[in-house]
Design a protein around this motif. Sequence first.
Motif, PDB file in Angstrom:
ATOM      1  N   ASP A 108       0.414  -1.114   5.083  1.00 22.27           N
ATOM      2  CA  ASP A 108       0.406  -0.907   3.634  1.00 22.27           C
ATOM      3  C   ASP A 108      -1.042  -1.040   3.166  1.00 22.27           C
ATOM      4  O   ASP A 108      -1.569  -2.147   3.105  1.00 22.27           O
ATOM      5  CB  ASP A 108       1.291  -1.953   2.951  1.00 22.27           C
ATOM      6  N   PRO A 150       9.026  -3.866   3.740  1.00 19.13           N
ATOM      7  CA  PRO A 150       8.183  -3.721   2.552  1.00 19.13           C
ATOM      8  C   PRO A 150       8.725  -4.518   1.374  1.00 19.13           C
ATOM      9  O   PRO A 150       9.931  -4.494   1.107  1.00 19.13           O
ATOM     10  CB  PRO A 150       8.252  -2.220   2.261  1.00 19.13           C
ATOM     11  N   PRO A 182       6.905  -4.660  -2.064  1.00 21.65           N
ATOM     12  CA  PRO A 182       5.841  -4.481  -3.058  1.00 21.65           C
ATOM     13  C   PRO A 182       6.165  -5.203  -4.370  1.00 21.65           C
ATOM     14  O   PRO A 182       7.284  -5.112  -4.858  1.00 21.65           O
ATOM     15  CB  PRO A 182       5.796  -2.968  -3.261  1.00 21.65           C
ATOM     16  N   HIS A 185       3.317   1.340  -3.780  1.00 22.41           N
ATOM     17  CA  HIS A 185       2.594   1.171  -2.526  1.00 22.41           C
ATOM     18  C   HIS A 185       2.902   2.313  -1.569  1.00 22.41           C
ATOM     19  O   HIS A 185       4.007   2.853  -1.570  1.00 22.41           O
ATOM     20  CB  HIS A 185       3.009  -0.140  -1.842  1.00 22.41           C
ATOM     21  N   PHE A 228       3.400   3.191   2.367  1.00 20.28           N
ATOM     22  CA  PHE A 228       3.687   2.583   3.659  1.00 20.28           C
ATOM     23  C   PHE A 228       3.510   3.669   4.701  1.00 20.28           C
ATOM     24  O   PHE A 228       4.181   4.697   4.658  1.00 20.28           O
ATOM     25  CB  PHE A 228       5.093   1.960   3.676  1.00 20.28           C
TER      26      PHE A 228
END
Length: 177
Positions: free
Chosen positions: A72, A112, A114, A119, A121
């Motif tokens: 990320d 993930p 966020p 974001h 990835f």
Amino acid sequence: MAKVSTDPLVIGRVIGDVVDQFSPTVKMSVTYNCNKQVYNGHELFPSSVTMKPKVQVHGGDLRSFFTLIMTDPDAPGPSDPYLKEHLHWIVTDIPGTTDASFGKELVNYEMPRPNIGIHRFVFLLFKQKRRSQPVNIASLSSRDGFNTRAFAHENELGLPVSAVFFNCQRETAARRR
């Protein structure tokens, strides 16, 4: 007049922020929960990416081996990504024409999460020079501050042979229904 790129990896700034310009030579597919295919720039919700995806390598042969990195580049938030890359997953020794489950997981999958903003990835696939190519993860004291370029250079992986990314942002209570 300058040529405008239509490459989603350029438009999404994966090329530039994470890796240098490269030409994909191997196909890779990333699928969450058996049916959520990852396409460049598409949005997936955190609730649909909690379990590690199936990452298939469509190319090479059983004598070719690959390293997969998921990162990320927008941590902790896209407006001020001072942590730069946050490492989510590393799998090495993936035989060509198979999937990541046949490889060696060096850094376990982290879903993930966020908190601020949208974001990216990114899944990056690198072709190894040989099977069981030594990979230095000793320098990984934290998942924060990871640098794909430096990692690839230190481990003689060269440029990626494939990449794909999705966007993800925090789900609100209303969006989860």
